[in-house]
Design an enzyme around this catalytic site. Structure first.
Site, PDB file in Angstrom:
ATOM      1  N   ASP A 103      48.360  54.315  26.039  1.00  0.00           N
ATOM      2  CA  ASP A 103      47.413  54.824  27.034  1.00  0.00           C
ATOM      3  C   ASP A 103      47.468  53.961  28.281  1.00  0.00           C
ATOM      4  O   ASP A 103      48.507  53.903  28.903  1.00  0.00           O
ATOM      5  CB  ASP A 103      46.017  54.937  26.443  1.00  0.00           C
ATOM      6  N   HIS A 104      46.394  53.260  28.597  1.00  0.00           N
ATOM      7  CA  HIS A 104      46.401  52.500  29.849  1.00  0.00           C
ATOM      8  C   HIS A 104      46.653  51.020  29.614  1.00  0.00           C
ATOM      9  O   HIS A 104      46.562  50.533  28.497  1.00  0.00           O
ATOM     10  CB  HIS A 104      45.045  52.641  30.553  1.00  0.00           C
ATOM     11  N   HIS A 147      42.260  66.582  24.737  1.00  0.00           N
ATOM     12  CA  HIS A 147      41.804  65.214  25.010  1.00  0.00           C
ATOM     13  C   HIS A 147      40.282  65.240  25.135  1.00  0.00           C
ATOM     14  O   HIS A 147      39.736  66.093  25.824  1.00  0.00           O
ATOM     15  CB  HIS A 147      42.448  64.748  26.323  1.00  0.00           C
ATOM     16  N   HIS A 152      45.949  58.332  21.574  1.00  0.00           N
ATOM     17  CA  HIS A 152      45.925  57.337  22.656  1.00  0.00           C
ATOM     18  C   HIS A 152      45.209  56.128  22.078  1.00  0.00           C
ATOM     19  O   HIS A 152      44.046  56.258  21.665  1.00  0.00           O
ATOM     20  CB  HIS A 152      45.104  57.835  23.842  1.00  0.00           C
ATOM     21  N   CYS A 204      41.587  59.900  21.598  1.00  0.00           N
ATOM     22  CA  CYS A 204      41.694  58.800  22.550  1.00  0.00           C
ATOM     23  C   CYS A 204      40.626  57.761  22.224  1.00  0.00           C
ATOM     24  O   CYS A 204      39.431  58.004  22.401  1.00  0.00           O
ATOM     25  CB  CYS A 204      41.518  59.336  23.967  1.00  0.00           C
ATOM     26  N   TYR A 222      48.583  52.351  34.919  1.00  0.00           N
ATOM     27  CA  TYR A 222      49.898  52.807  34.476  1.00  0.00           C
ATOM     28  C   TYR A 222      51.049  51.908  34.934  1.00  0.00           C
ATOM     29  O   TYR A 222      52.112  52.387  35.298  1.00  0.00           O
ATOM     30  CB  TYR A 222      50.123  54.258  34.916  1.00  0.00           C
TER      31      TYR A 222
HETATM   32  C1  DNO Z   1      44.316  59.397  32.015  1.00  0.00           C
HETATM   33  C2  DNO Z   1      44.185  60.359  31.023  1.00  0.00           C
HETATM   34  C3  DNO Z   1      43.839  61.731  31.374  1.00  0.00           C
HETATM   35  C4  DNO Z   1      44.478  62.629  30.399  1.00  0.00           C
HETATM   36  C5  DNO Z   1      44.001  64.012  30.462  1.00  0.00           C
HETATM   37  C6  DNO Z   1      44.486  64.764  29.264  1.00  0.00           C
HETATM   38  O1  DNO Z   1      45.012  58.495  32.007  1.00  0.00           O
HETATM   39  O2  DNO Z   1      44.152  59.930  29.755  1.00  0.00           O
HETATM   40  O3  DNO Z   1      44.263  62.076  32.639  1.00  0.00           O
HETATM   41  O4  DNO Z   1      45.838  62.641  30.595  1.00  0.00           O
HETATM   42  O5  DNO Z   1      42.660  64.068  30.535  1.00  0.00           O
HETATM   43  O6  DNO Z   1      44.440  66.095  29.508  1.00  0.00           O
END
Ligand code: DNO
Length: 352
Positions: free
Chosen positions: A313-314, A205, A270, A243, A327
């Site tokens: 993702d979020h 990531h 992501h 991402c 989340y």
């Molecule tokens: C948060 C994220 C990070 C991600 C890590 C991957 O929501 O996208 O915590 O999971 O950095 O290793």
């Protein structure tokens, strides 16, 4: 594109597996054993338990996020070999239950960083926020306090004391970015051959945000860095969790361009939006609104014939939903529908 949804595990998530399976087009979970401290081997029985739980709802567990990398590995300490061995043992167990992708990161001390869990958007919804001026005023201890007060966010070590944090940061003061690259290479040279044998694709990531915070080194911030990462160990198993939100807060990063360049090395994506303000602050906005053109990004994946895993993702906190910032269920589910809308339109247009 294969849609997956992050689940923090029984008793550790407000979202249920029943809800997840009802989101259209979601086929599997993105999961981890969040309770296990970084560096320890994951217990086989707990891994199997997640597998059983997912099976019951017809969901797969192909994607792990994250199998975190111990700081001693990032620091290049002699004790790193022990932690790498544990990492490899966990990889073997994960392959045993069918895991295909392992997401991890190489951010030091802190994982992703925001200054506010909630900042209200114009419509009253709330999103994760990053304020440049505030981070400059803050010291790392304050950030630790914020992150361990209400919720433990993924990637954050809840057990870390202030003293540990301070001494850890002190150690990194002496570590240059070049040394961090060397330590990343050492790690990859140990785990990528193993991943090849196991049929697992490792997916790093990028740094979030993609710049140095508190003067700590950050090495995966842009296209050049990602190129260098892929060259470190040139294997299809050495890949990226691309991402859009992490990279996209730097207006110099052309996310769609990176998708096109790295497509065959992106096992996991992501996809989310962010609104970036002129002063560099940013807020996580809905998938449809924001500074990024998700159409361009999804189109890039589609043009490349992308068959990897995707998560929304979020999401924002909407409709009164409480819980772990970023989340919740609702806005991530809406985000998924937006992504499918774009994807399906591209599919159908392509057939005409
Ligand atoms: C948060 C994220 C990070 C991600 C890590 C991957 O929501 O996208 O915590 O999971 O950095 O290793």
């Amino acid at each position: 594109m294969r849609m997956v949804f992050r689940w923090f595990g029984e008793g550790n998530d407000t979202v249920t597996l029943e809800q997840i399976r009802q989101i259209p087009g979601v086929e599997g979970l993105v999961w981890a054993l969040h309770r296990i401290p970084t560096g320890e081997e994951w217990p086989a029985d707990e891994i199997r338990k997640v597998k059983r739980q997912a099976d019951e709802y017809g969901l797969h567990i192909d994607v792990v996020e994250s199998l975190n990398v111990h700081e001693d590995i990032k620091l290049g300490l002699p004790s790193r070999d022990r932690y790498i061995e544990n990492y490899q043992k966990t990889m073997e167990k994960l392959a045993g239950v069918g895991v295909k992708v392992i997401c991890y990161n190489f951010m030091v001390v802190f994982d992703w960083i925001r200054t506010d869990f909630y900042r209200e958007l114009e419509d009253g919804s709330r999103g994760l926020f990053y304020e440049r001026a505030k981070i400059q005023r803050m010291d790392p201890e304050e950030l630790l306090e914020m992150y361990s007060s209400q919720y433990t966010l993924p990637g954050w070590d809840p057990g870390r004391s202030k003293e540990k944090l301070v001494s850890l940061i002190e150690r990194y003061r002496w570590l240059t970015e070049e040394a961090l690259w060397d330590n990343l290479r050492y790690f990859l040279e140990a785990v990528i051959p193993m991943a090849e044998r196991l049929g697992i694709r490792m997916a790093v990531h990028p740094d979030d945000p993609p710049w140095s915070v508190f003067g700590l080194p950050r090495i995966l911030k842009n296209r050049e860095d990602l190129r260098r990462l892929l060259r470190l160990v040139d294997s299809p198993c050495n890949g990226i969790t691309l991402c859009s939100g992490a990279l996209g807060v730097d207006p110099k990063n052309d996310v769609a361009g990176m998708v096109r360049e790295f497509a065959d090395r992106i096992p996991f994506a992501h996809i989310r939006n962010v609104t970036v303000y002129e002063n560099g602050d940013f807020i996580e906005s809905s998938h449809r609104d924001g500074s990024l053109d998700l159409w361009e990004i999804v189109k890039a994946y589609h043009d490349c014939g992308f068959t990897g895993y995707v998560r929304p993702d979020h999401g924002r906190q909407i409709w009164g939903e409480e819980g772990r910032p970023g989340y919740g269920l609702y806005d991530r589910a809406l985000g998924i529908m937006y992504l499918w809308g774009l994807w399906d339109a591209l599919e159908k247009a392509g057939r005409r």
